[in-house]
Write a protein that holds these residues in place. Structure first.
Motif, PDB file in Angstrom:
ATOM      1  N   VAL A  30       0.835  -1.188   0.000  1.00 49.84           N
ATOM      2  CA  VAL A  30       0.000   0.000   0.000  1.00 49.84           C
ATOM      3  C   VAL A  30       0.869   1.237   0.000  1.00 49.84           C
ATOM      4  CG1 VAL A  30      -1.952  -1.069   1.199  1.00 49.84           C
ATOM      5  CG2 VAL A  30      -0.148   0.018   2.536  1.00 49.84           C
ATOM      6  N   THR A  33      -2.381   7.503   0.146  1.00 50.26           N
ATOM      7  CA  THR A  33      -2.995   8.319  -0.896  1.00 50.26           C
ATOM      8  C   THR A  33      -4.474   8.006  -0.951  1.00 50.26           C
ATOM      9  OG1 THR A  33      -2.832   9.000  -3.202  1.00 50.26           O
ATOM     10  CG2 THR A  33      -2.586   6.676  -2.774  1.00 50.26           C
ATOM     11  N   GLY A  34      -5.131   8.482  -1.953  1.00 52.12           N
ATOM     12  CA  GLY A  34      -6.537   8.152  -2.158  1.00 52.12           C
ATOM     13  C   GLY A  34      -7.444   8.873  -1.191  1.00 52.12           C
ATOM     14  N   CYS A  35      -8.720   8.727  -1.427  1.00 53.36           N
ATOM     15  CA  CYS A  35      -9.679   9.459  -0.602  1.00 53.36           C
ATOM     16  C   CYS A  35      -9.895   8.819   0.755  1.00 53.36           C
ATOM     17  CB  CYS A  35     -11.002   9.627  -1.353  1.00 53.36           C
ATOM     18  SG  CYS A  35     -11.615   8.149  -2.156  1.00 53.36           S
ATOM     19  N   SER A  36      -9.442   7.581   0.965  1.00 54.91           N
ATOM     20  CA  SER A  36      -9.625   6.945   2.264  1.00 54.91           C
ATOM     21  C   SER A  36      -8.319   6.713   3.016  1.00 54.91           C
ATOM     22  CB  SER A  36     -10.355   5.605   2.100  1.00 54.91           C
ATOM     23  OG  SER A  36     -11.694   5.815   1.753  1.00 54.91           O
ATOM     24  N   TRP A  38      -5.264   4.816   2.333  1.00 49.34           N
ATOM     25  CA  TRP A  38      -4.315   3.835   1.796  1.00 49.34           C
ATOM     26  C   TRP A  38      -4.780   3.383   0.423  1.00 49.34           C
ATOM     27  CZ3 TRP A  38       0.082   3.333   4.332  1.00 49.34           C
ATOM     28  CH2 TRP A  38       0.101   3.542   5.716  1.00 49.34           C
ATOM     29  N   GLN A  39      -3.840   3.223  -0.493  1.00 50.84           N
ATOM     30  CA  GLN A  39      -4.171   2.713  -1.819  1.00 50.84           C
ATOM     31  C   GLN A  39      -3.336   1.461  -2.065  1.00 50.84           C
ATOM     32  OE1 GLN A  39      -3.310   5.334  -5.090  1.00 50.84           O
ATOM     33  NE2 GLN A  39      -4.682   4.240  -6.449  1.00 50.84           N
ATOM     34  N   TYR A  40      -3.955   0.441  -2.630  1.00 51.77           N
ATOM     35  CA  TYR A  40      -3.253  -0.804  -2.939  1.00 51.77           C
ATOM     36  C   TYR A  40      -2.280  -0.594  -4.087  1.00 51.77           C
ATOM     37  CZ  TYR A  40      -6.831  -3.034  -0.105  1.00 51.77           C
ATOM     38  OH  TYR A  40      -7.656  -3.388   0.927  1.00 51.77           O
ATOM     39  N   GLU A  98     -13.947   1.844   3.049  1.00 52.58           N
ATOM     40  CA  GLU A  98     -13.381   1.953   1.701  1.00 52.58           C
ATOM     41  C   GLU A  98     -14.041   3.118   0.981  1.00 52.58           C
ATOM     42  OE1 GLU A  98     -12.250  -2.640   0.644  1.00 52.58           O
ATOM     43  OE2 GLU A  98     -14.145  -1.856  -0.103  1.00 52.58           O
ATOM     44  N   CYS A  99     -13.305   3.675   0.027  1.00 53.98           N
ATOM     45  CA  CYS A  99     -13.913   4.729  -0.784  1.00 53.98           C
ATOM     46  C   CYS A  99     -14.917   4.073  -1.735  1.00 53.98           C
ATOM     47  CB  CYS A  99     -12.844   5.506  -1.545  1.00 53.98           C
ATOM     48  SG  CYS A  99     -12.042   4.565  -2.847  1.00 53.98           S
ATOM     49  N   GLU A 103     -10.710   1.600  -4.410  1.00 54.38           N
ATOM     50  CA  GLU A 103      -9.270   1.632  -4.622  1.00 54.38           C
ATOM     51  C   GLU A 103      -8.482   2.106  -3.419  1.00 54.38           C
ATOM     52  OE1 GLU A 103      -7.929   3.360  -8.218  1.00 54.38           O
ATOM     53  OE2 GLU A 103      -9.415   2.332  -9.425  1.00 54.38           O
ATOM     54  N   SER A 104      -9.160   2.660  -2.424  1.00 50.51           N
ATOM     55  CA  SER A 104      -8.454   3.070  -1.216  1.00 50.51           C
ATOM     56  C   SER A 104      -9.283   2.691  -0.005  1.00 50.51           C
ATOM     57  CB  SER A 104      -8.127   4.564  -1.239  1.00 50.51           C
ATOM     58  OG  SER A 104      -9.293   5.335  -1.289  1.00 50.51           O
TER      59      SER A 104
END
Length: 112
Positions: A30, A33-36, A38-40, A98-99, A103-104
């Motif tokens: 991870v 980043t992303g709106c939540s 963490w991004q994978y 999750e968003c 994705e996050s």
């Protein structure tokens, strides 16, 4: 501790590995980043990095860096069939939210 693959995900990773003979397996982790939060991140692994934990499932080696491991421990990686092709799907028991696009994610530790 574990990260595992469904049969469909293992088949997909093996197809990528066949096209790139120098790759050792799947690098999974991870990034912030992303709106939540963490991004994978999933890519082919070309070497083991210091601090990596290496899992093996269905004949595929999965490399996870030490900073990602607490966020992805227990994740099952699957493949979802979409109209325009396959997409990895992550079933992460650590994700508390999750968003909307998936994705996050956020963990309970992020909320504390």
């Amino acid at each position: 501790m574990s990260v595992t693959l469904t049969p469909a995900a293992a088949d997909r990773v093996n197809r990528f590995l066949e096209k790139e003979p120098g790759a050792l397996g799947l690098r999974f982790g991870v990034k912030r980043t992303g709106c939540s939060g963490w991004q994978y991140v999933a890519d082919l692994a070309h070497g083991e990095q210091p601090g990596d934990t290496v899992f093996e499932d269905r004949g595929v080696r999965i490399y996870v860096d030490m900073l990602s491991l607490p966020q992805v421990d227990g994740t099952v990686i699957d493949v979802e069939q979409r109209k325009l092709g396959d997409q990895f799907l992550f079933r992460n028991p650590n994700a508390s939210a999750e968003c909307g696009c998936g994705e996050s994610f956020t963990t309970d530790a992020d909320l504390a």
